[in-house]
Design a protein around this motif. Structure first.
Motif, PDB file in Angstrom:
ATOM      1  N   VAL A 169       1.958   8.653  -3.518  1.00 31.24           N
ATOM      2  CA  VAL A 169       1.421   7.192  -3.549  1.00 31.24           C
ATOM      3  C   VAL A 169       1.907   6.858  -4.562  1.00 31.24           C
ATOM      4  N   VAL A 172      -1.684   1.315  -6.782  1.00 29.09           N
ATOM      5  CA  VAL A 172      -2.235   0.128  -5.580  1.00 29.09           C
ATOM      6  C   VAL A 172      -1.999  -1.138  -5.792  1.00 29.09           C
ATOM      7  N   TYR A 176      -5.822  -4.553  -4.221  1.00 30.77           N
ATOM      8  CA  TYR A 176      -6.830  -2.833  -4.264  1.00 30.77           C
ATOM      9  C   TYR A 176      -8.090  -3.636  -3.438  1.00 30.77           C
ATOM     10  N   ILE A 211      -7.606   0.413   4.972  1.00 28.05           N
ATOM     11  CA  ILE A 211      -6.391   0.269   4.089  1.00 28.05           C
ATOM     12  C   ILE A 211      -6.109   1.886   3.690  1.00 28.05           C
ATOM     13  N   ALA A 213      -2.608   4.816   2.386  1.00 26.34           N
ATOM     14  CA  ALA A 213      -1.248   5.230   2.572  1.00 26.34           C
ATOM     15  C   ALA A 213      -0.614   6.045   3.534  1.00 26.34           C
ATOM     16  N   TRP A 218       0.620   1.637   0.310  1.00 27.88           N
ATOM     17  CA  TRP A 218      -0.249   1.539   0.569  1.00 27.88           C
ATOM     18  C   TRP A 218      -0.397   0.147   1.911  1.00 27.88           C
ATOM     19  N   ARG A 234       2.463  -4.325   3.914  1.00 29.92           N
ATOM     20  CA  ARG A 234       2.046  -3.422   3.178  1.00 29.92           C
ATOM     21  C   ARG A 234       1.655  -4.382   1.793  1.00 29.92           C
TER      22      ARG A 234
END
Length: 376
Positions: A169, A172, A176, A211, A213, A218, A234
């Protein structure tokens, strides 16, 4: 809880002056209620027996701000109720002796954390979370927490407990924080977004729902007011600062299926892979896997014997595990992160993608296969 109360007159009024006469000295500002609560907790935890109300008023910073006995009583009662509502066990006890005055303390047995005994998989998950947020404002606090866990005897997670997971991941980004605040308050947001199909940048007005992942990225799930339909954006394609607009509680978040909204297809379909893992390795993967039945083991042992790891003469003792997964690229990224400690046996698509990632890492001269390899 009330706002800051006015300071008492004694520290700021010179001798001989009335309480209504302004002092030439600057007034000491009243303590923030949250700081006062923290001071009360520290005092009640560290008292030998118990503290009376008068001791609290004179010894704990913040209570001298009360302008009268009645104001102090109200302040102290509110603070006690607040601490108990937060789960802090403030108990009332007698002070003993020849007085019926009551005292207060925090029950240490009820307040103290039990001894921490984490399994390698549990500590691996915590370490993964700490590594995941390492580029955020929480980095210092999380690092301290992990140091305390290890100092308390929770152990040190194996390096491969995080391999293949932490890189999956990406960061962000600045969107975020504002989006999470908007989701909590149910407020509309607006931002500029670059479309994937033609690169056009358009202004969006959306009601953010959630939100999530998925496959290294994200995504914001929301209702697009401009198109009057649910949409997924996205977050890496958000070009501008996210602005929160309008009042709170402006909409209701409906019930919806996150997996279905993020694409369905392979994401919504649970599949199973078979992998060979070295003993006591890949703790995070083992936490969700199960052993292959004994009756099926021989076929996988024969397949494992034909792999480069077996042909290289490495010792035997592999565990054959069945691992559920939804994302081919996600599992391949994790498997590649474990390097020589894991061999994908099936399906062939996951095996090929894992080998591709390992080959790309080797070509780049990467020392730790746990580093992220671009999907191209």
């Amino acid at each position: 809880m009330s706002s800051d109360l006015p300071p008492t007159s004694s520290p700021t009024v010179p001798p001989g002056a009335s309480s209504g006469t302004p002092s030439s000295q600057p007034a000491t500002p009243a303590l923030n209620p949250a700081e006062r609560l923290l001071n009360l907790v520290i005092a009640l935890v560290n008292t030998n027996a118990a503290m009376t109300k008068q001791q609290v008023r004179t010894a704990v910073a913040g209570y001298s701000d009360a302008p009268s006995d009645e104001a102090f009583e109200r302040m102290f009662e509110r603070d006690k109720d607040m601490l108990r509502a937060l789960g802090i066990p403030v108990v009332t006890v007698g002070t003993g002796g020849h007085t019926d005055e009551l005292g207060y303390r925090i029950d240490q047995d009820a307040y103290a954390l039990p001894s921490i005994d984490l399994t390698p998989a549990e500590l691996g998950v915590l370490s993964l979370a700490a590594q995941f947020w390492q580029d955020k404002t929480l980095q210092t606090d999380i690092t301290r927490a992990m140091v305390k866990l290890r100092a308390a005897g929770a152990g040190d997670p194996s390096a491969d407990a995080l391999a293949g997971l932490a890189p999956s991941v990406r960061a962000v980004g600045d969107a975020y924080g504002p989006l999470m605040e908007a989701i909590e308050a149910r407020r509309v947001v607006t931002f500029s977004y670059r479309a994937a199909y033609n690169g056009a940048v358009l202004t969006r007005h959306v009601e953010p729902w959630r939100i999530a992942a998925r496959d290294g990225g994200w995504y914001l799930m929301c209702f697009d007011r401009d198109r009057q339909a649910p949409r997924v954006f996205r977050m890496s394609r958000i070009e501008s600062r996210v602005r929160v607009i309008g009042p709170a509680n402006a909409y209701e978040v409906p019930d919806f299926d996150t997996d279905a909204m993020l694409g369905g297809g392979p994401h919504g379909e649970m599949r199973e892979a078979v992998v060979a893992v070295r003993p006591e390795r890949a703790s995070a993967l083992r936490a969700r896997a199960k052993a292959v039945p004994d009756g099926e083991r021989s076929a996988y042992d024969a397949r494992l014997a034909r792999t480069p790891a077996a042909r290289a003469g490495e010792p035997t003792g592999w565990d054959i595990l069945q691992v559920p997964y939804r994302s081919l690229t996600g599992l391949a990224s994790e498997a590649a992160g474990y390097g020589a400690a894991l061999v994908v046996l099936e399906p062939e698509s996951v095996r090929e993608e894992t080998v591709r990632r390992l080959a790309a890492a080797a070509a780049l001269g990467v020392q730790g296969v746990g580093m992220e390899v671009s999907r191209g």
